[in-house]
Design a protein around this motif. Structure first.
Motif, PDB file in Angstrom:
ATOM      1  N   ARG A   2       0.802  -1.235   0.000  1.00 23.08           N
ATOM      2  CA  ARG A   2       0.000   0.000   0.000  1.00 23.08           C
ATOM      3  C   ARG A   2       0.833   1.283   0.000  1.00 23.08           C
ATOM      4  O   ARG A   2       0.554   2.201  -0.759  1.00 23.08           O
ATOM      5  CB  ARG A   2      -0.979  -0.034   1.185  1.00 23.08           C
ATOM      6  CG  ARG A   2      -1.886   1.181   1.299  1.00 23.08           C
ATOM      7  CD  ARG A   2      -2.988   1.106   0.301  1.00 23.08           C
ATOM      8  NE  ARG A   2      -3.928   2.181   0.183  1.00 23.08           N
ATOM      9  CZ  ARG A   2      -4.107   3.260   0.874  1.00 23.08           C
ATOM     10  NH1 ARG A   2      -3.362   3.538   1.878  1.00 23.08           N
ATOM     11  NH2 ARG A   2      -5.045   4.119   0.603  1.00 23.08           N
ATOM     12  N   PRO A   3       1.893   1.408   0.832  1.00 27.30           N
ATOM     13  CA  PRO A   3       2.707   2.627   0.769  1.00 27.30           C
ATOM     14  C   PRO A   3       3.361   2.856  -0.601  1.00 27.30           C
ATOM     15  O   PRO A   3       3.499   3.994  -1.034  1.00 27.30           O
ATOM     16  CB  PRO A   3       3.763   2.415   1.864  1.00 27.30           C
ATOM     17  CG  PRO A   3       3.081   1.522   2.846  1.00 27.30           C
ATOM     18  CD  PRO A   3       2.251   0.583   1.999  1.00 27.30           C
ATOM     19  N   ASN A   4       3.742   1.773  -1.281  1.00 27.30           N
ATOM     20  CA  ASN A   4       4.285   1.927  -2.637  1.00 27.30           C
ATOM     21  C   ASN A   4       3.214   2.478  -3.562  1.00 27.30           C
ATOM     22  O   ASN A   4       3.485   3.347  -4.396  1.00 27.30           O
ATOM     23  CB  ASN A   4       4.785   0.590  -3.186  1.00 27.30           C
ATOM     24  CG  ASN A   4       6.082   0.154  -2.569  1.00 27.30           C
ATOM     25  OD1 ASN A   4       6.696   0.877  -1.793  1.00 27.30           O
ATOM     26  ND2 ASN A   4       6.494  -1.059  -2.885  1.00 27.30           N
ATOM     27  N   LEU A   5       1.999   1.978  -3.424  1.00 30.95           N
ATOM     28  CA  LEU A   5       0.910   2.462  -4.271  1.00 30.95           C
ATOM     29  C   LEU A   5       0.674   3.950  -4.042  1.00 30.95           C
ATOM     30  O   LEU A   5       0.464   4.702  -4.984  1.00 30.95           O
ATOM     31  CB  LEU A   5      -0.384   1.684  -4.033  1.00 30.95           C
ATOM     32  CG  LEU A   5      -1.470   2.216  -4.963  1.00 30.95           C
ATOM     33  CD1 LEU A   5      -1.515   1.421  -6.232  1.00 30.95           C
ATOM     34  CD2 LEU A   5      -2.767   2.298  -4.289  1.00 30.95           C
ATOM     35  N   CYS A   6       0.715   4.377  -2.783  1.00 28.46           N
ATOM     36  CA  CYS A   6       0.507   5.802  -2.475  1.00 28.46           C
ATOM     37  C   CYS A   6       1.587   6.657  -3.125  1.00 28.46           C
ATOM     38  O   CYS A   6       1.308   7.750  -3.622  1.00 28.46           O
ATOM     39  CB  CYS A   6       0.480   6.020  -0.969  1.00 28.46           C
ATOM     40  SG  CYS A   6      -0.994   5.307  -0.203  1.00 28.46           S
ATOM     41  N   ARG A   7       2.819   6.171  -3.143  1.00 25.72           N
ATOM     42  CA  ARG A   7       3.912   6.885  -3.803  1.00 25.72           C
ATOM     43  C   ARG A   7       3.658   6.980  -5.313  1.00 25.72           C
ATOM     44  O   ARG A   7       3.826   8.038  -5.919  1.00 25.72           O
ATOM     45  CB  ARG A   7       5.235   6.179  -3.519  1.00 25.72           C
ATOM     46  CG  ARG A   7       6.451   6.932  -3.985  1.00 25.72           C
ATOM     47  CD  ARG A   7       7.763   6.242  -3.617  1.00 25.72           C
ATOM     48  NE  ARG A   7       7.785   5.665  -2.276  1.00 25.72           N
ATOM     49  CZ  ARG A   7       7.683   4.355  -2.015  1.00 25.72           C
ATOM     50  NH1 ARG A   7       7.534   3.493  -3.012  1.00 25.72           N
ATOM     51  NH2 ARG A   7       7.713   3.908  -0.795  1.00 25.72           N
ATOM     52  N   HIS A   8       3.242   5.871  -5.906  1.00 23.51           N
ATOM     53  CA  HIS A   8       2.948   5.875  -7.344  1.00 23.51           C
ATOM     54  C   HIS A   8       1.773   6.806  -7.648  1.00 23.51           C
ATOM     55  O   HIS A   8       1.791   7.538  -8.642  1.00 23.51           O
ATOM     56  CB  HIS A   8       2.624   4.460  -7.836  1.00 23.51           C
ATOM     57  CG  HIS A   8       3.744   3.489  -7.649  1.00 23.51           C
ATOM     58  ND1 HIS A   8       5.064   3.782  -7.900  1.00 23.51           N
ATOM     59  CD2 HIS A   8       3.730   2.200  -7.216  1.00 23.51           C
ATOM     60  CE1 HIS A   8       5.819   2.723  -7.649  1.00 23.51           C
ATOM     61  NE2 HIS A   8       5.026   1.757  -7.228  1.00 23.51           N
ATOM     62  N   LYS A   9       0.767   6.802  -6.794  1.00 24.43           N
ATOM     63  CA  LYS A   9      -0.396   7.675  -6.964  1.00 24.43           C
ATOM     64  C   LYS A   9       0.043   9.134  -6.957  1.00 24.43           C
ATOM     65  O   LYS A   9      -0.352   9.917  -7.815  1.00 24.43           O
ATOM     66  CB  LYS A   9      -1.409   7.409  -5.847  1.00 24.43           C
ATOM     67  CG  LYS A   9      -2.625   8.299  -5.880  1.00 24.43           C
ATOM     68  CD  LYS A   9      -3.523   8.036  -4.680  1.00 24.43           C
ATOM     69  CE  LYS A   9      -4.526   9.160  -4.563  1.00 24.43           C
ATOM     70  NZ  LYS A   9      -5.137   9.252  -3.274  1.00 24.43           N
ATOM     71  N   LYS A  10       0.893   9.505  -6.000  1.00 25.35           N
ATOM     72  CA  LYS A  10       1.377  10.884  -5.896  1.00 25.35           C
ATOM     73  C   LYS A  10       2.158  11.271  -7.157  1.00 25.35           C
ATOM     74  O   LYS A  10       1.961  12.364  -7.710  1.00 25.35           O
ATOM     75  CB  LYS A  10       2.272  11.034  -4.663  1.00 25.35           C
ATOM     76  CG  LYS A  10       2.832  12.435  -4.471  1.00 25.35           C
ATOM     77  CD  LYS A  10       3.768  12.510  -3.283  1.00 25.35           C
ATOM     78  CE  LYS A  10       5.055  11.838  -3.669  1.00 25.35           C
ATOM     79  NZ  LYS A  10       6.147  12.002  -2.730  1.00 25.35           N
ATOM     80  N   ASN A  11       3.024  10.379  -7.639  1.00 28.05           N
ATOM     81  CA  ASN A  11       3.819  10.670  -8.841  1.00 28.05           C
ATOM     82  C   ASN A  11       2.934  10.831 -10.071  1.00 28.05           C
ATOM     83  O   ASN A  11       3.163  11.720 -10.894  1.00 28.05           O
ATOM     84  CB  ASN A  11       4.867   9.589  -9.064  1.00 28.05           C
ATOM     85  CG  ASN A  11       5.953   9.610  -8.015  1.00 28.05           C
ATOM     86  OD1 ASN A  11       6.210  10.639  -7.400  1.00 28.05           O
ATOM     87  ND2 ASN A  11       6.574   8.470  -7.784  1.00 28.05           N
ATOM     88  N   LEU A  12       1.918   9.977 -10.197  1.00 27.06           N
ATOM     89  CA  LEU A  12       1.008  10.080 -11.337  1.00 27.06           C
ATOM     90  C   LEU A  12       0.171  11.361 -11.257  1.00 27.06           C
ATOM     91  O   LEU A  12      -0.090  11.996 -12.280  1.00 27.06           O
ATOM     92  CB  LEU A  12       0.107   8.845 -11.417  1.00 27.06           C
ATOM     93  CG  LEU A  12       0.807   7.550 -11.841  1.00 27.06           C
ATOM     94  CD1 LEU A  12      -0.096   6.351 -11.605  1.00 27.06           C
ATOM     95  CD2 LEU A  12       1.240   7.626 -13.299  1.00 27.06           C
ATOM     96  N   GLN A  13      -0.239  11.753 -10.049  1.00 32.75           N
ATOM     97  CA  GLN A  13      -0.998  12.996  -9.886  1.00 32.75           C
ATOM     98  C   GLN A  13      -0.145  14.200 -10.270  1.00 32.75           C
ATOM     99  O   GLN A  13      -0.612  15.096 -10.972  1.00 32.75           O
ATOM    100  CB  GLN A  13      -1.486  13.159  -8.445  1.00 32.75           C
ATOM    101  CG  GLN A  13      -2.712  12.361  -8.124  1.00 32.75           C
ATOM    102  CD  GLN A  13      -3.141  12.520  -6.680  1.00 32.75           C
ATOM    103  OE1 GLN A  13      -2.332  12.425  -5.761  1.00 32.75           O
ATOM    104  NE2 GLN A  13      -4.421  12.764  -6.480  1.00 32.75           N
TER     105      GLN A  13
END
Length: 99
Positions: free
Chosen positions: A47-58
């Motif tokens: 989940r923390p990796n996903l949050c990082r990817h989400k932030k980068n994509l945003q």
């Protein structure tokens, strides 16, 4: 070292595992509208990796939050996200030009 293409995702050659995760998240959210937890569960990503990817994509303008609703996994209120540009909300904010 990997090179970047036009949409901000890394080239297919010489990818780091986190780059592969980022690409998987992007592709999943191209075809699905889901919460972060639903996406992490579907892709088996920490989940923390996903949050990082989400932030980068945003930051790259490739992901938006569509609305808030009840997550099917946590049963809590959460943001539903997508990378499908056809579903992006239309910016209704007025644009002012200083001519």
């Amino acid at each position: 070292m990997t090179s970047k293409n036009n949409n901000g995702l890394n080239d297919v050659t010489n990818q780091h595992p986190k780059d592969i995760e980022l690409k998987a998240v992007y592709e999943y959210l191209q075809n699905n509208v889901a919460t972060a937890t639903m996406t992490a569960t579907a892709l088996n990503i920490y989940r923390p990796n996903l949050c990082r990817h989400k932030k980068n994509l945003q930051k790259a303008g490739l992901l938006v939050e569509l609305n808030k609703g009840i997550c099917k996994i946590t049963k809590c209120r959460a943001a539903y996200i997508t990378c499908n540009t056809k579903l992006f909300p239309i910016n209704s904010q007025l644009n002012f030009s200083y001519e």
